[in-house]
Scaffold this active site. Structure first.
Site, PDB file in Angstrom:
ATOM      1  N   ASP A  77      24.346  40.723 -29.382  1.00  0.00           N
ATOM      2  CA  ASP A  77      25.758  40.664 -29.026  1.00  0.00           C
ATOM      3  C   ASP A  77      26.225  39.261 -28.615  1.00  0.00           C
ATOM      4  O   ASP A  77      27.374  39.072 -28.266  1.00  0.00           O
ATOM      5  CB  ASP A  77      26.049  41.679 -27.912  1.00  0.00           C
ATOM      6  CG  ASP A  77      27.413  42.332 -28.054  1.00  0.00           C
ATOM      7  OD1 ASP A  77      27.991  42.247 -29.152  1.00  0.00           O
ATOM      8  OD2 ASP A  77      27.902  42.890 -27.060  1.00  0.00           O
ATOM      9  N   LYS A 131      25.926  52.762 -23.011  1.00  0.00           N
ATOM     10  CA  LYS A 131      25.665  53.140 -24.395  1.00  0.00           C
ATOM     11  C   LYS A 131      24.533  54.161 -24.442  1.00  0.00           C
ATOM     12  O   LYS A 131      23.598  54.078 -23.648  1.00  0.00           O
ATOM     13  CB  LYS A 131      25.216  51.913 -25.196  1.00  0.00           C
ATOM     14  CG  LYS A 131      26.313  50.945 -25.549  1.00  0.00           C
ATOM     15  CD  LYS A 131      25.758  49.819 -26.409  1.00  0.00           C
ATOM     16  CE  LYS A 131      26.820  48.764 -26.698  1.00  0.00           C
ATOM     17  NZ  LYS A 131      27.908  49.245 -27.552  1.00  0.00           N
ATOM     18  N   LYS A 171      31.715  34.981 -28.928  1.00  0.00           N
ATOM     19  CA  LYS A 171      31.330  36.009 -27.958  1.00  0.00           C
ATOM     20  C   LYS A 171      29.832  35.878 -27.696  1.00  0.00           C
ATOM     21  O   LYS A 171      29.030  36.002 -28.621  1.00  0.00           O
ATOM     22  CB  LYS A 171      31.655  37.406 -28.493  1.00  0.00           C
ATOM     23  CG  LYS A 171      31.037  38.554 -27.659  1.00  0.00           C
ATOM     24  CD  LYS A 171      31.380  39.942 -28.206  1.00  0.00           C
ATOM     25  CE  LYS A 171      30.599  41.043 -27.482  1.00  0.00           C
ATOM     26  NZ  LYS A 171      30.903  42.396 -27.987  1.00  0.00           N
ATOM     27  N   ASP A 213      32.416  49.214 -21.983  1.00  0.00           N
ATOM     28  CA  ASP A 213      31.708  48.807 -23.197  1.00  0.00           C
ATOM     29  C   ASP A 213      32.612  48.001 -24.134  1.00  0.00           C
ATOM     30  O   ASP A 213      32.142  47.443 -25.121  1.00  0.00           O
ATOM     31  CB  ASP A 213      31.152  50.053 -23.910  1.00  0.00           C
ATOM     32  CG  ASP A 213      30.066  49.703 -24.909  1.00  0.00           C
ATOM     33  OD1 ASP A 213      29.585  48.551 -24.901  1.00  0.00           O
ATOM     34  OD2 ASP A 213      29.688  50.595 -25.695  1.00  0.00           O
ATOM     35  N   ARG A 245      36.004  41.668 -25.728  1.00  0.00           N
ATOM     36  CA  ARG A 245      37.399  41.199 -25.743  1.00  0.00           C
ATOM     37  C   ARG A 245      37.805  40.634 -24.390  1.00  0.00           C
ATOM     38  O   ARG A 245      38.653  39.741 -24.312  1.00  0.00           O
ATOM     39  CB  ARG A 245      38.319  42.334 -26.203  1.00  0.00           C
ATOM     40  CG  ARG A 245      38.348  43.527 -25.303  1.00  0.00           C
ATOM     41  CD  ARG A 245      38.876  44.766 -25.985  1.00  0.00           C
ATOM     42  NE  ARG A 245      37.893  45.378 -26.886  1.00  0.00           N
ATOM     43  CZ  ARG A 245      38.105  46.463 -27.618  1.00  0.00           C
ATOM     44  NH1 ARG A 245      39.278  47.076 -27.577  1.00  0.00           N
ATOM     45  NH2 ARG A 245      37.169  46.952 -28.396  1.00  0.00           N
ATOM     46  N   GLU A 259      33.712  45.128 -23.673  1.00  0.00           N
ATOM     47  CA  GLU A 259      33.585  43.940 -22.802  1.00  0.00           C
ATOM     48  C   GLU A 259      33.823  42.640 -23.549  1.00  0.00           C
ATOM     49  O   GLU A 259      34.258  41.657 -22.954  1.00  0.00           O
ATOM     50  CB  GLU A 259      32.207  43.936 -22.150  1.00  0.00           C
ATOM     51  CG  GLU A 259      31.055  43.323 -22.966  1.00  0.00           C
ATOM     52  CD  GLU A 259      30.752  44.058 -24.271  1.00  0.00           C
ATOM     53  OE1 GLU A 259      31.108  45.249 -24.376  1.00  0.00           O
ATOM     54  OE2 GLU A 259      30.185  43.446 -25.183  1.00  0.00           O
ATOM     55  N   ASP A 277      24.229  43.797 -24.265  1.00  0.00           N
ATOM     56  CA  ASP A 277      25.340  44.720 -24.017  1.00  0.00           C
ATOM     57  C   ASP A 277      24.793  46.131 -23.805  1.00  0.00           C
ATOM     58  O   ASP A 277      24.536  46.859 -24.766  1.00  0.00           O
ATOM     59  CB  ASP A 277      26.314  44.686 -25.198  1.00  0.00           C
ATOM     60  CG  ASP A 277      27.531  45.589 -24.973  1.00  0.00           C
ATOM     61  OD1 ASP A 277      27.722  46.063 -23.831  1.00  0.00           O
ATOM     62  OD2 ASP A 277      28.278  45.796 -25.949  1.00  0.00           O
TER      63      ASP A 277
HETATM   64  N1  BES Z   1      28.930  44.938 -28.934  1.00  0.00           N
HETATM   65  C1  BES Z   1      29.654  46.099 -29.230  1.00  0.00           C
HETATM   66  C2  BES Z   1      30.015  46.246 -30.719  1.00  0.00           C
HETATM   67  C3  BES Z   1      28.860  46.357 -31.684  1.00  0.00           C
HETATM   68  C4  BES Z   1      28.468  47.600 -32.151  1.00  0.00           C
HETATM   69  C5  BES Z   1      28.213  45.232 -32.151  1.00  0.00           C
HETATM   70  C6  BES Z   1      27.425  47.703 -33.038  1.00  0.00           C
HETATM   71  C7  BES Z   1      27.162  45.336 -33.058  1.00  0.00           C
HETATM   72  C8  BES Z   1      26.778  46.580 -33.504  1.00  0.00           C
HETATM   73  C9  BES Z   1      30.947  46.123 -28.434  1.00  0.00           C
HETATM   74  O1  BES Z   1      30.898  45.507 -27.200  1.00  0.00           O
HETATM   75  C10 BES Z   1      31.280  47.564 -28.173  1.00  0.00           C
HETATM   76  O2  BES Z   1      30.511  48.195 -27.504  1.00  0.00           O
HETATM   77  N2  BES Z   1      32.391  48.031 -28.717  1.00  0.00           N
HETATM   78  C11 BES Z   1      32.794  49.383 -28.544  1.00  0.00           C
HETATM   79  C12 BES Z   1      34.278  49.394 -28.225  1.00  0.00           C
HETATM   80  C13 BES Z   1      34.806  50.720 -27.774  1.00  0.00           C
HETATM   81  C14 BES Z   1      34.220  51.074 -26.428  1.00  0.00           C
HETATM   82  C15 BES Z   1      36.291  50.629 -27.720  1.00  0.00           C
HETATM   83  C16 BES Z   1      32.493  50.131 -29.830  1.00  0.00           C
HETATM   84  O3  BES Z   1      32.605  49.540 -30.907  1.00  0.00           O
HETATM   85  O4  BES Z   1      32.096  51.276 -29.744  1.00  0.00           O
HETATM   86 ZN    ZN Z   2      29.546  43.991 -27.000  1.00  0.00          ZN
HETATM   87 MN    MN Z   3      30.182  46.784 -25.676  1.00  0.00          MN
END
Ligand code: BES
Ligand code: ZN
Ligand code: MN
Length: 502
Positions: free
Chosen positions: A289, A278, A266, A348, A352, A350, A271
């Site tokens: 990210d 966020k 990834k 967010d 996947r 994204e 992000d």
């Molecule tokens: N890049 C983030 C996940 C992340 C969080 C990486 C903290 C490193 C540290 C990912 O893209 C994300 O935002 N995931 C969301 C998914 C949710 C919206 C279903 C999350 O984990 O909140």
């Molecule tokens: Zn992300």
């Molecule tokens: Mn995200």
């Protein structure tokens, strides 16, 4: 540019297999000691040379041998080095490759706090060759900080690093591994304004050119021709166009056939969350990210540098997740490259979406198995904390191999369940699937369940490195920022079991 592409900023790494430690003219000599183990092995020999001062300090409780403890003995008599640094390995029964890697890195980090000409490390005779290699890698990693943009550097690489009582070939392999980890770390540590999709592709091209790895870079037009609708949707909110990097390394004797392993990363170079923006606190650090992509680049670069006899492909999906006028929206329905339609419930989620198309691209190469690495979910950090990567698989045998490799490397990983009943959570009323689960519970697993839809029957393991890829605070063995986690495990996986090759 540095790791693998130029020698200029590197330490000169030297192996002295026969030199006595007391004869080594270094600014510092590093010796390793376990808790209560001052009286034996390499440290005992050095203690003899310095008149027993190490043992006296141990008796006085100044040196305990606790893991990563670094005690300097300045201007010792009886040896030529300007100081002796005694670094702890912790309890003998807890000793593994990870402990040794971190101890060597701690010593290097301590000594790299100022400029130094020559620093020597004394290998312990009880280590396996693998452990010695990881110690050398640790010494490379510890001397490099996250101070990429500071005029006054917090860490300086040693002019020369000498490994005593160590065979030259093992020292060279250890440095190659250290270079791979430092490559991953540097790319993660660069500011997102400097490390955007095309910039990553250029770094990858430079590394590939230097190591003789084949590389292909797909731009936005090629991605459109290839129907990468999920990846492209994520990239639309950004002024930076997306890229897909595909690298193919064929080792000696591997010229034909399908790759035995595909590495997928990834690479969200920043992000913001997109329109599902966020909050400010969670956005901090989101330059990390792209750590999955950087991990796979570091891994394939190390594999190529070591000239391992394997056929490996690495593919990195590179996008910036932003909120520009063309940004993809909640409610949008995307068609992924494999034809699956995806209803967007949260922009967010994204990573996947990016991985969905990249996984399908590598599937087209018919690899024997796929491993992906991604900073995919905050939920994985809720489950496992900062230091442990989550593993998710559709094939227990290939996950077991990765678990075993992580054990050899001493990197903590933990397998999570993939029960069938989670699948219901990503069902959508309007499309084949949606890009989030129902609510946030089990979020790391529902994300993995989403990815599973794009690998078909290919044995696949997903590594969620959201926790360990990036350190908010420094550790004794590593400055804060990118950690290079899983590079060591992936390289060990490709090398195969140490019993076969030592
Ligand atoms: N890049 C983030 C996940 C992340 C969080 C990486 C903290 C490193 C540290 C990912 O893209 C994300 O935002 N995931 C969301 C998914 C949710 C919206 C279903 C999350 O984990 O909140
Ligand atoms: Zn992300
Ligand atoms: Mn995200």
């Amino acid at each position: 540019m540095s790791e693998f592409t130029s020698q200029a900023s590197q330490t000169r790494m030297v192996a002295e297999s026969a030199m006595l430690p007391e004869a080594c003219e270094a600014e510092a000599l590093v010796v390793f000691a376990t808790e209560g183990g001052i009286g034996e092995g390499a440290v005992a020999a050095v203690d003899g040379a310095v008149g027993g001062v190490i043992a006296r300090l141990a008796t006085a409780g100044e040196i305990t041998g606790k893991a990563c403890e670094c005690v300097p003995i300045l201007a010792p008599t009886g040896i030529k080095a300007g100081q002796l640094l005694v670094v702890g390995l912790g309890k003998r029964e807890d000793l593994d490759t990870g402990v040794i890697y971190r101890a060597a890195a701690s010593a290097a980090k301590t000594l790299a706090a100022r400029k130094r000409g020559t620093v020597a490390f004394l290998a312990d005779g009880t280590w396996t060759t693998r452990q010695l290699e990881h110690a050398v890698a640790g010494s490379c990693v510890g001397m490099v900080g996250q101070d990429l943009y500071r005029k006054e550097k917090k860490r300086s690489r040693f002019g020369t690093t000498v490994w005593l009582a160590a065979p030259p070939d093992a020292v060279e392999r250890g440095q190659q591994l250290g270079d791979g980890i430092n490559l991953t770390r540097r790319l993660v540590n660069l500011a997102p304004e400097d490390m955007y999709p095309q910039a990553f592709a250029e770094e990858a091209s430079a590394v590939a050119g230097h190591l003789g790895i084949d590389i292909e870079v797909w731009d936005e037009n090629r991605l459109a021709k290839e129907n990468c609708g999920a990846l492209l949707a994520v990239s639309r909110g950004s002024s930076r166009p997306p890229r897909l990097v595909i690298m193919r390394y064929r080792g000696p004797g591997r010229r034909d056939g399908a790759p035995e392993l595909a590495l997928v990363g990834k690479g969200v170079t920043f992000d913001s969350g997109g329109l599902s923006l966020k909050p400010a606190d969670s956005m901090m650090g989101m330059k990390c990210d792209m750590a999955g992509a950087a991990t796979m680049l570091g891994a394939i670069a190390t594999i190529a540098s070591l000239k391992l006899p394997v056929d490996v492909v690495a593919a990195m999906g590179l996008v910036e997740n932003m909120t520009g006028p063309a940004a993809y929206k909640v409610g949008d329905v995307l068609t992924a490259r494999n034809g699956v339609t995806i209803e967007v419930h949260n922009t967010d989620a994204e990573g996947r979406l990016v991985l969905a198309d990249v996984l399908d691209v590598v599937r087209g190469l018919s690899p024997a198995r796929i491993i992906d690495a991604a900073t995919l979910t905050g939920a994985c950090m809720v489950a496992l904390g900062h230091d442990v990567a989550g593993l998710f698989t559709n094939d227990q045998a290939s996950c077991d191999q990765l678990l075993a490799a992580a054990k050899v490397a001493g990197e903590p990983v933990w397998q999570m369940p993939m029960f069938r009943h989670y699948d219901a959570q990503i069902e959508s009323d309007v499309a084949d699937i949606k890009n989030v689960g129902d609510g946030r519970w089990g979020g790391a697993i529902t994300a993995a369940k989403f990815l599973e839809r794009f690998v078909g029957s290919t044995p696949w393991t997903h590594i969620d490195i959201a926790g360990p890829a990036f350190a908010d605070k420094p550790k004794p063995w590593c400055d804060g920022g990118g950690t290079g986690v899983m590079v060591r495990s992936l390289v060990e996986l490709v090398r195969g079991s140490p019993e076969e090759t030592t």
